[in-house]
Scaffold this motif. Structure first.
Motif, PDB file in Angstrom:
ATOM      1  N   TYR A  25     -12.492  -5.718  -5.542  1.00 41.18           N
ATOM      2  CA  TYR A  25     -11.907  -6.499  -6.504  1.00 41.18           C
ATOM      3  C   TYR A  25     -10.892  -5.852  -7.343  1.00 41.18           C
ATOM      4  O   TYR A  25     -11.283  -4.743  -8.005  1.00 41.18           O
ATOM      5  CB  TYR A  25     -12.937  -7.237  -7.232  1.00 41.18           C
ATOM      6  N   PHE A  26      -9.635  -6.271  -7.630  1.00 38.28           N
ATOM      7  CA  PHE A  26      -8.788  -5.727  -8.441  1.00 38.28           C
ATOM      8  C   PHE A  26      -9.091  -6.551  -9.877  1.00 38.28           C
ATOM      9  O   PHE A  26      -8.658  -7.935  -9.776  1.00 38.28           O
ATOM     10  CB  PHE A  26      -7.132  -5.889  -8.059  1.00 38.28           C
ATOM     11  N   VAL A  27      -9.272  -6.040 -10.723  1.00 35.17           N
ATOM     12  CA  VAL A  27      -9.484  -6.529 -12.197  1.00 35.17           C
ATOM     13  C   VAL A  27      -8.671  -6.218 -13.177  1.00 35.17           C
ATOM     14  O   VAL A  27      -8.125  -4.743 -13.391  1.00 35.17           O
ATOM     15  CB  VAL A  27     -11.182  -6.437 -12.539  1.00 35.17           C
ATOM     16  N   HIS A 122      -8.536 -10.177  -8.502  1.00 32.91           N
ATOM     17  CA  HIS A 122      -7.871 -10.329  -7.281  1.00 32.91           C
ATOM     18  C   HIS A 122      -8.987  -9.805  -6.108  1.00 32.91           C
ATOM     19  O   HIS A 122      -9.129  -8.786  -6.239  1.00 32.91           O
ATOM     20  CB  HIS A 122      -6.665  -9.960  -7.389  1.00 32.91           C
ATOM     21  N   VAL A 123      -9.226 -10.913  -5.229  1.00 31.44           N
ATOM     22  CA  VAL A 123      -9.890 -10.414  -4.177  1.00 31.44           C
ATOM     23  C   VAL A 123      -8.972  -9.611  -2.966  1.00 31.44           C
ATOM     24  O   VAL A 123      -8.104 -10.319  -2.944  1.00 31.44           O
ATOM     25  CB  VAL A 123     -10.559 -11.779  -3.369  1.00 31.44           C
ATOM     26  N   ILE A 124      -9.216  -8.364  -3.202  1.00 35.31           N
ATOM     27  CA  ILE A 124      -8.368  -7.564  -1.967  1.00 35.31           C
ATOM     28  C   ILE A 124      -8.983  -7.752  -0.729  1.00 35.31           C
ATOM     29  O   ILE A 124     -10.003  -7.622  -0.401  1.00 35.31           O
ATOM     30  CB  ILE A 124      -8.545  -6.012  -2.470  1.00 35.31           C
ATOM     31  N   ARG A 125      -8.098  -8.489   0.168  1.00 34.00           N
ATOM     32  CA  ARG A 125      -8.251  -9.021   1.450  1.00 34.00           C
ATOM     33  C   ARG A 125      -8.010  -8.090   2.531  1.00 34.00           C
ATOM     34  O   ARG A 125      -8.469  -8.186   3.830  1.00 34.00           O
ATOM     35  CB  ARG A 125      -7.638 -10.170   1.426  1.00 34.00           C
ATOM     36  N   ALA A 128      -3.723  -3.137   3.540  1.00 36.92           N
ATOM     37  CA  ALA A 128      -2.461  -2.749   3.005  1.00 36.92           C
ATOM     38  C   ALA A 128      -2.595  -3.317   1.605  1.00 36.92           C
ATOM     39  O   ALA A 128      -1.923  -2.736   0.658  1.00 36.92           O
ATOM     40  CB  ALA A 128      -1.370  -3.674   3.887  1.00 36.92           C
ATOM     41  N   ALA A 129      -3.097  -4.352   1.060  1.00 41.90           N
ATOM     42  CA  ALA A 129      -3.250  -4.781  -0.058  1.00 41.90           C
ATOM     43  C   ALA A 129      -3.990  -3.884  -1.065  1.00 41.90           C
ATOM     44  O   ALA A 129      -3.543  -3.532  -2.145  1.00 41.90           O
ATOM     45  CB  ALA A 129      -3.877  -6.412  -0.303  1.00 41.90           C
ATOM     46  N   TYR A 130      -4.908  -3.429  -0.568  1.00 45.95           N
ATOM     47  CA  TYR A 130      -5.828  -2.284  -1.082  1.00 45.95           C
ATOM     48  C   TYR A 130      -4.955  -1.091  -1.474  1.00 45.95           C
ATOM     49  O   TYR A 130      -4.725  -0.606  -2.607  1.00 45.95           O
ATOM     50  CB  TYR A 130      -6.892  -1.743  -0.585  1.00 45.95           C
ATOM     51  N   LEU A 131      -4.076  -0.618  -0.596  1.00 47.92           N
ATOM     52  CA  LEU A 131      -3.330   0.642  -0.811  1.00 47.92           C
ATOM     53  C   LEU A 131      -2.086   0.298  -1.811  1.00 47.92           C
ATOM     54  O   LEU A 131      -1.755   1.107  -2.612  1.00 47.92           O
ATOM     55  CB  LEU A 131      -2.657   0.988   0.645  1.00 47.92           C
ATOM     56  N   GLU A 132      -1.660  -0.861  -1.789  1.00 46.39           N
ATOM     57  CA  GLU A 132      -0.552  -1.255  -2.644  1.00 46.39           C
ATOM     58  C   GLU A 132      -1.224  -1.502  -4.360  1.00 46.39           C
ATOM     59  O   GLU A 132      -0.401  -0.897  -5.051  1.00 46.39           O
ATOM     60  CB  GLU A 132       0.075  -2.719  -2.227  1.00 46.39           C
ATOM     61  N   ILE A 133      -2.290  -2.128  -4.028  1.00 47.40           N
ATOM     62  CA  ILE A 133      -3.152  -1.981  -5.591  1.00 47.40           C
ATOM     63  C   ILE A 133      -3.431  -0.650  -6.242  1.00 47.40           C
ATOM     64  O   ILE A 133      -2.896  -0.547  -7.294  1.00 47.40           O
ATOM     65  CB  ILE A 133      -4.171  -3.062  -5.547  1.00 47.40           C
TER      66      ILE A 133
END
Length: 153
Positions: A25-27, A122-125, A128-133
């Motif tokens: 989770y991105f908080v 934001h739920v990291i799905r 790629a999204a994880y690395l960007e965040i």
């Protein structure tokens, strides 16, 4: 006499999502009225250090939750939290974090509000999204002049 009509408060949580699900989770948690209370971007003052200490203490209060990456900005914090299956929900963890930091803060500043109500998540799905965040969090102090939370941007 004029009365301000208040709109119903929208729930910022993802509808129909079980926040006890194992995930990343991105908080983002903001200060009260997004006041710059935590020092300069990338250089937290005493209050910002309290905010950082609260983040690093999350696993002490919730041993199953991992703090992956975080940054303390002048008026908000970003953190990636990793939850295994069946842990207390995200709201409980973030609420505990805010209470922990507030307790330290109010010892020096009694009665002064510290946090904005609620938080953004934001739920990291995917990877790629994880690395960007993760990149966003690391670079956020360098981009403070362009940050949407910067009152002078």
């Amino acid at each position: 006499m004029d009365y301000k009509i208040l709109r119903p408060r929208q729930n910022p949580r993802l509808q129909n999502y079980d926040y006890k699900t194992a995930n990343h989770y991105f908080v983002t948690v903001c200060t009260h009225h997004k006041q710059c209370m935590f020092g300069a971007a990338g250089e937290p003052n005493g209050i910002g250090q309290m905010a950082a200490q609260g983040i690093t203490a999350i696993p002490e209060h919730f041993p199953e939750v991992t703090v992956d990456e975080y940054v303390v900005m002048p008026n908000h914090v970003h953190v990636i939290l990793i939850f295994p299956q069946g842990v207390k929900d995200l709201s409980a963890v973030v609420g505990s974090y805010k209470a922990y930091v507030s307790k330290m803060f109010h010892m020096e500043h009694p009665g002064v509000p510290l946090w904005q109500r609620s938080f953004y998540d934001h739920v990291i799905r995917d990877e790629a999204a994880y690395l960007e965040i993760k990149r966003y969090i690391r670079e956020n102090p360098l981009k403070w002049n362009l940050d949407e939370y910067n009152p002078h941007a």
